[in-house]
Enzyme design. Sequence first.
Site, PDB file in Angstrom:
ATOM      1  N   HIS A  69       0.846  -1.193   0.000  1.00  0.00           N
ATOM      2  CA  HIS A  69       0.000   0.000   0.000  1.00  0.00           C
ATOM      3  C   HIS A  69       0.880   1.242   0.000  1.00  0.00           C
ATOM      4  CE1 HIS A  69       0.545   1.066   4.314  1.00  0.00           C
ATOM      5  NE2 HIS A  69       0.514  -0.236   4.548  1.00  0.00           N
ATOM      6  N   ASP A  71      -0.405   4.400   0.913  1.00  0.00           N
ATOM      7  CA  ASP A  71      -0.852   5.409   1.871  1.00  0.00           C
ATOM      8  C   ASP A  71      -0.056   5.284   3.157  1.00  0.00           C
ATOM      9  OD1 ASP A  71      -2.438   2.902   2.134  1.00  0.00           O
ATOM     10  OD2 ASP A  71      -3.285   3.932   3.879  1.00  0.00           O
ATOM     11  N   ASP A 101       6.584   1.447   6.723  1.00  0.00           N
ATOM     12  CA  ASP A 101       5.178   1.035   6.560  1.00  0.00           C
ATOM     13  C   ASP A 101       4.514   1.875   5.477  1.00  0.00           C
ATOM     14  OD1 ASP A 101       2.699  -0.091   6.919  1.00  0.00           O
ATOM     15  OD2 ASP A 101       2.241   1.021   8.741  1.00  0.00           O
ATOM     16  N   GLU A 133      -5.067   1.590   2.868  1.00  0.00           N
ATOM     17  CA  GLU A 133      -4.945   0.399   3.715  1.00  0.00           C
ATOM     18  C   GLU A 133      -5.058   0.775   5.184  1.00  0.00           C
ATOM     19  OE1 GLU A 133      -2.781  -2.519   6.277  1.00  0.00           O
ATOM     20  OE2 GLU A 133      -2.346  -0.390   5.924  1.00  0.00           O
ATOM     21  N   GLU A 134      -4.504   1.940   5.528  1.00  0.00           N
ATOM     22  CA  GLU A 134      -4.493   2.363   6.925  1.00  0.00           C
ATOM     23  C   GLU A 134      -5.891   2.702   7.447  1.00  0.00           C
ATOM     24  OE1 GLU A 134      -2.043   1.930   8.689  1.00  0.00           O
ATOM     25  OE2 GLU A 134      -0.178   2.180   7.566  1.00  0.00           O
ATOM     26  N   GLU A 161       4.310  -6.111   4.046  1.00  0.00           N
ATOM     27  CA  GLU A 161       4.303  -5.386   5.322  1.00  0.00           C
ATOM     28  C   GLU A 161       5.563  -5.756   6.123  1.00  0.00           C
ATOM     29  OE1 GLU A 161       2.359  -3.113   6.497  1.00  0.00           O
ATOM     30  OE2 GLU A 161       0.403  -3.275   5.495  1.00  0.00           O
ATOM     31  N   HIS A 344       4.128   4.098  12.423  1.00  0.00           N
ATOM     32  CA  HIS A 344       3.190   5.002  13.084  1.00  0.00           C
ATOM     33  C   HIS A 344       3.853   5.770  14.227  1.00  0.00           C
ATOM     34  CE1 HIS A 344      -0.516   2.465  11.624  1.00  0.00           C
ATOM     35  NE2 HIS A 344       0.428   2.576  10.703  1.00  0.00           N
TER      36      HIS A 344
END
Length: 382
Positions: A69, A71, A101, A133-134, A161, A344
């Site tokens: 992903h 995003d 990520d 995805e997030e 991931e 994150h």
Amino acid sequence: MNPQSMLSSLVAFPSVVGTPNGALIDYVRDYLAMHDVASVVIGGPEGDRFNLFATIGPAAVPGYILSGHVDVVPGNEPAWRGDPFRLRTVGDRLVARGAVDMKGFVAAVLSAVPDLVAMRLERPIHIALSYDEEAGCRGVPHLIEKLPTLCAPPLGCIVGEPTGLVPVLRHKGKASLRIVAKGRAGHSSRPDLGENAIHALLPVLGLIAREAERQREAGPTDAHFLPPYSTIQVGTIAGGEALNIIPDAASAEVEARAIAGVDPLALLEPALAAVAGDEALSAEVVARYPGLSLAGDHPLARLAGELSGHAPLAAVSFGTEAGLFQAAGIPSIVCGPGDIARAHKPEEYITVAELMAARDMVLRLGLRLGAGLPAVRSAAAQ
């Protein structure tokens, strides 16, 4: 382009979840076109967010998907020591929002494209890039829906991931709800003249707590996971302006994380039924994706172990898009560079060595598919 330069280009696009990503997708499409790789852009209903699917090799022959992903979560934390959307090198660390990520894996894959093209693959490698995805894997279902028109049924999918480049066989599925209650405001001294929205939430929240306890005590279990049962929790509650005002609005967010084989939304059905029976309440399904479960002796598990150099891990606690690919009939596994614990957070990073190791894994897949070696067949084909 080396993977560090590609990563620098990718993180410079602030493709925060829930925002437009067209500029990044255009960049990738143009890059692929420079190497004579055609791609298909698949939009979502939002109108400003897009998936991308590209094939290197013969699309009519079963091959493998490399999925990521594009995003990222916002980069607003004050602890960042520089612009989160500008790649910085700090020792052996490549620091930026999305570095681990998961634009690192995407950069590793894209940087390998010229070499993969030169290998003249006998079986294809597909590149699948998704959005949002997030926010609960909202973008990739639109890509998966189109796959039958884009390629032969794939033999497998590797979702990159961050797992330390260790193949992961299982993860839990997830569903989340936002429950909203409407009331009527008034002074707290006259509750008979108002309707308390927070009070309206309480019965359904109690039901959710009881179902969570039932899953812990009597629900099905899978020892591969910690905890080994499906979980449900109320994560947030909001409502009320002051202690002496009857709240006229309130909301709660609820999530269920289900062991593989259990539909996470089914765990929330009692709550949904209670909401449907109360005119003061409404509910919205915010996110939903299934769990992943791949047998340790599956051909894809063996292949991923060979490519990565690591024995597969039984399970992880976080979720990915791999469950959605598997639900569509495509054997899937999670295997990507870096540590999810860095995601994150401010000063998110991937190391140069991790980035290069991911690129090497992609090239080993290309060499296998380009050297005429026997393809790993799906379990259904054996």
